[in-house]
Scaffold this motif. Structure first.
Motif, PDB file in Angstrom:
ATOM      1  N   THR A  50      24.337  -0.417 -42.155  1.00  0.00           N
ATOM      2  CA  THR A  50      23.793  -1.167 -41.030  1.00  0.00           C
ATOM      3  C   THR A  50      22.735   0.148 -40.392  1.00  0.00           C
ATOM      4  OG1 THR A  50      25.470  -0.576 -39.533  1.00  0.00           O
ATOM      5  CG2 THR A  50      25.626  -2.777 -40.503  1.00  0.00           C
ATOM      6  N   PHE A  73      32.433   0.228 -41.228  1.00  0.00           N
ATOM      7  CA  PHE A  73      32.330  -1.172 -40.957  1.00  0.00           C
ATOM      8  C   PHE A  73      30.859  -1.719 -41.229  1.00  0.00           C
ATOM      9  CE2 PHE A  73      36.210  -0.756 -38.218  1.00  0.00           C
ATOM     10  CZ  PHE A  73      36.973  -1.484 -39.102  1.00  0.00           C
ATOM     11  N   LEU A  74      30.647  -2.942 -41.651  1.00  0.00           N
ATOM     12  CA  LEU A  74      29.496  -3.456 -42.099  1.00  0.00           C
ATOM     13  C   LEU A  74      28.882  -3.030 -43.137  1.00  0.00           C
ATOM     14  CD1 LEU A  74      28.094  -4.529 -38.346  1.00  0.00           C
ATOM     15  CD2 LEU A  74      29.615  -5.974 -39.902  1.00  0.00           C
ATOM     16  N   ASP A  75      29.455  -1.930 -43.875  1.00  0.00           N
ATOM     17  CA  ASP A  75      28.600  -1.548 -45.114  1.00  0.00           C
ATOM     18  C   ASP A  75      28.867  -2.838 -46.239  1.00  0.00           C
ATOM     19  OD1 ASP A  75      28.218   1.095 -44.372  1.00  0.00           O
ATOM     20  OD2 ASP A  75      29.492   1.938 -45.425  1.00  0.00           O
ATOM     21  N   THR A  76      27.941  -2.917 -47.099  1.00  0.00           N
ATOM     22  CA  THR A  76      27.929  -3.808 -48.270  1.00  0.00           C
ATOM     23  C   THR A  76      27.780  -2.912 -49.527  1.00  0.00           C
ATOM     24  OG1 THR A  76      26.908  -5.344 -46.798  1.00  0.00           O
ATOM     25  CG2 THR A  76      26.823  -5.842 -49.336  1.00  0.00           C
ATOM     26  N   GLN A 104      31.862  -6.976 -48.174  1.00  0.00           N
ATOM     27  CA  GLN A 104      31.490  -6.391 -47.006  1.00  0.00           C
ATOM     28  C   GLN A 104      32.668  -5.999 -46.259  1.00  0.00           C
ATOM     29  OE1 GLN A 104      29.403  -9.004 -44.207  1.00  0.00           O
ATOM     30  NE2 GLN A 104      28.150  -7.146 -43.723  1.00  0.00           N
ATOM     31  N   ARG A 106      34.350  -5.249 -42.635  1.00  0.00           N
ATOM     32  CA  ARG A 106      34.167  -5.729 -41.309  1.00  0.00           C
ATOM     33  C   ARG A 106      35.402  -5.649 -40.507  1.00  0.00           C
ATOM     34  NH1 ARG A 106      33.801 -11.424 -40.786  1.00  0.00           N
ATOM     35  NH2 ARG A 106      35.126 -11.924 -42.564  1.00  0.00           N
ATOM     36  N   GLU A 107      35.108  -5.499 -39.064  1.00  0.00           N
ATOM     37  CA  GLU A 107      36.367  -5.228 -38.397  1.00  0.00           C
ATOM     38  C   GLU A 107      36.582  -6.743 -37.622  1.00  0.00           C
ATOM     39  OE1 GLU A 107      37.452  -2.308 -34.683  1.00  0.00           O
ATOM     40  OE2 GLU A 107      35.432  -2.693 -34.961  1.00  0.00           O
ATOM     41  N   GLY A 108      37.979  -7.034 -37.504  1.00  0.00           N
ATOM     42  CA  GLY A 108      38.270  -8.384 -37.191  1.00  0.00           C
ATOM     43  C   GLY A 108      39.127  -7.946 -35.842  1.00  0.00           C
ATOM     44  N   SER A 118      40.956  -4.341 -40.547  1.00  0.00           N
ATOM     45  CA  SER A 118      39.714  -4.165 -41.297  1.00  0.00           C
ATOM     46  C   SER A 118      39.653  -5.487 -42.093  1.00  0.00           C
ATOM     47  CB  SER A 118      40.025  -3.128 -42.218  1.00  0.00           C
ATOM     48  OG  SER A 118      39.970  -2.072 -41.345  1.00  0.00           O
ATOM     49  N   SER A 121      35.573  -8.914 -47.135  1.00  0.00           N
ATOM     50  CA  SER A 121      34.835 -10.126 -47.492  1.00  0.00           C
ATOM     51  C   SER A 121      34.326 -10.072 -48.714  1.00  0.00           C
ATOM     52  CB  SER A 121      33.831 -10.540 -46.630  1.00  0.00           C
ATOM     53  OG  SER A 121      34.234 -10.802 -45.186  1.00  0.00           O
TER      54      SER A 121
END
Length: 135
Positions: A50, A73-76, A104, A106-108, A118, A121
């Motif tokens: 990001t 987090f939010l890395d693809t 991807q 993400r943080e939940g 974590s 996806s």
């Protein structure tokens, strides 16, 4: 210690100490900045960060993934043909991303105060996950 040679005994003690040290190490010991670490790579694998992560870490928005590199987090992460990547997240879960895949991170929502969750996806392709359950 009957039947156990000097070398075998030393190897058993050293192996036990290694396991205990890895269990005692906090997750932050495995990665100082991100949520995970690249533990194996084969072929061409790219990561897209990001804008805020790229600026904070002084990295390009998209770059080839490297061995022992932090992931955030939010890395693809995208793998090309005949490429795989293995990630260790939070020193607990191992994810193997197969060829021609995209995931991807993400943080939940936190399961408890002071903890994070974590989420990996799978956008396309195949993924193998070995997840350690919280006690």
């Amino acid at each position: 210690m009957m039947g156990m040679g000097r070398f075998t005994w030393f190897a058993a003690v050293a192996g036990t100490m290694g396991v205990l040290a890895s269990l005692a190490a906090p997750a932050e010991a495995f990665t100082q900045k991100g949520v995970g670490l690249v533990t194996a790579l084969r072929g061409s694998v790219n990561v897209t960060h990001t804008a805020d992560v790229a600026a904070r870490e002084r990295r390009p928005a998209q770059e080839p993934l490297k061995f022992r590199e932090d992931v955030f987090f939010l890395d693809t992460i995208r793998t090309e043909r005949e490429a795989t990547a293995k990630l260790l997240l939070r020193a607990r879960s191992t994810f193997t991303i197969r060829e021609l895949s995209q995931v991807q991170l993400r943080e939940g929502p936190a399961p408890a105060p002071g903890r994070t969750r974590s989420i990996v996806s799978l956008v396309s392709g195949a993924l193998r996950a070995l997840v350690q359950r919280d006690l």
